[in-house]
Design an enzyme around this catalytic site. Structure first.
Site, short mmCIF file in Angstrom:
data_model
loop_
_atom_site.label_atom_id
_atom_site.label_comp_id
_atom_site.label_asym_id
_atom_site.label_seq_id
_atom_site.Cartn_x
_atom_site.Cartn_y
_atom_site.Cartn_z
N GLU A 74 6.84 0.35 -1.59
CA GLU A 74 6.68 -1.08 -1.53
C GLU A 74 6.67 -1.43 -0.07
O GLU A 74 7.34 -1.34 0.83
CB GLU A 74 7.98 -1.95 -1.92
CG GLU A 74 8.09 -3.17 -1.76
CD GLU A 74 6.95 -3.97 -2.33
OE1 GLU A 74 6.68 -4.10 -3.29
OE2 GLU A 74 6.63 -4.85 -1.08
N LYS A 75 5.42 -2.14 0.13
CA LYS A 75 4.98 -2.30 1.52
C LYS A 75 5.98 -3.23 2.59
O LYS A 75 5.86 -3.28 3.70
CB LYS A 75 3.71 -2.69 1.59
CG LYS A 75 3.29 -4.01 1.04
CD LYS A 75 1.83 -4.49 1.42
CE LYS A 75 1.63 -5.73 0.68
NZ LYS A 75 1.49 -5.80 -0.99
N HIS A 76 6.83 -3.95 1.79
CA HIS A 76 7.41 -5.19 2.67
C HIS A 76 9.03 -4.63 2.82
O HIS A 76 9.80 -5.39 3.65
CB HIS A 76 7.90 -6.28 1.77
CG HIS A 76 6.72 -7.05 1.39
ND1 HIS A 76 5.86 -6.98 0.31
CD2 HIS A 76 6.19 -8.17 2.18
CE1 HIS A 76 4.93 -7.80 0.35
NE2 HIS A 76 4.97 -8.60 1.51
N HIS A 104 1.24 -2.91 5.45
CA HIS A 104 1.35 -4.48 4.96
C HIS A 104 0.41 -5.17 5.79
O HIS A 104 0.17 -4.91 7.20
CB HIS A 104 2.70 -5.15 5.43
CG HIS A 104 2.89 -6.41 4.99
ND1 HIS A 104 2.38 -7.54 5.73
CD2 HIS A 104 3.48 -6.96 3.93
CE1 HIS A 104 2.83 -8.65 5.03
NE2 HIS A 104 3.40 -8.52 4.00
N HIS A 117 -1.09 -13.90 6.29
CA HIS A 117 -0.17 -13.19 5.36
C HIS A 117 0.17 -12.23 6.55
O HIS A 117 -0.46 -11.21 6.97
CB HIS A 117 -0.97 -12.49 4.31
CG HIS A 117 0.06 -11.66 3.50
ND1 HIS A 117 -0.38 -10.80 2.62
CD2 HIS A 117 1.37 -11.43 3.55
CE1 HIS A 117 0.54 -10.15 1.91
NE2 HIS A 117 1.70 -10.57 2.59
N CYS A 146 8.75 -11.79 5.37
CA CYS A 146 7.08 -11.96 5.14
C CYS A 146 6.94 -13.47 4.88
O CYS A 146 7.60 -14.02 3.95
CB CYS A 146 6.46 -11.21 3.66
SG CYS A 146 4.76 -11.37 3.59
N HIS A 194 5.96 -13.40 0.83
CA HIS A 194 6.76 -12.77 -0.13
C HIS A 194 8.25 -12.66 0.34
O HIS A 194 8.88 -11.77 -0.42
CB HIS A 194 6.15 -11.28 0.09
CG HIS A 194 4.74 -11.38 -0.58
ND1 HIS A 194 3.80 -10.96 0.25
CD2 HIS A 194 4.10 -11.76 -1.87
CE1 HIS A 194 2.49 -11.01 -0.47
NE2 HIS A 194 2.67 -11.67 -1.70
FE FE2 Z 1 3.75 -9.92 2.41
#
Ligand code: FE2
Length: 131
Positions: free
Chosen positions: A16-18, A46, A52, A116, A119
């Protein structure tokens, strides 16, 4: 009513990139400074665009037996290609990583929170042993 804690997301940073990642030794000496690097997107990148991006990462320490966490450092990322001619036209970007120098008197847990702009909030924790 759902509290903020219920809105902070957790996941495996390798998928998961976050999820922020904390990089430091697993064991350190008491009262000796060592470096802690907080990064994000280590395994899955990310985006870093005007629309973003990661706004900040905050690093905390929760010592064994303590009631409350302490904030160790906060990294703000404020350039994401913004420019008078339009989004993503600017010449400057800050990437989402930060390093601070820390010393600890006792073992505990390092915790990182990241935000983020699209997100939301994400967290990660890593135990650290002082011996
Ligand atoms: Fe994001």
């Amino acid at each position: 009513m759902a509290g903020l804690g219920e809105r902070i997301q957790q996941a495996d940073w390798k998928k998961e990139k976050h999820v922020p990642v904390i990089e430091c030794p697993d064991e350190v000496q008491p009262d000796e400074f060592f470096e802690v690097k907080t990064t994000l997107g280590k395994a899955v990148a990310h985006p870093n665009t005007t629309e973003h991006h990661i706004r900040w990462i905050t690093l905390y320490y929760h010592g064994e037996g303590e009631n409350f966490p302490l904030q160790l450092g906060r990294f703000e990322f404020t350039a994401h290609g913004e420019h008078a001619t339009g989004a993503n036209k600017g010449p400057a970007y800050t990437n989402h990583s930060g390093v601070c120098s820390v010393k600890l008197a006792k073992s505990g847990t390092l915790l990182a929170a990241a935000y983020c702009n699209i997100h939301g909030l994400w967290e990660y924790s890593k135990p650290i042993t002082v011996q």
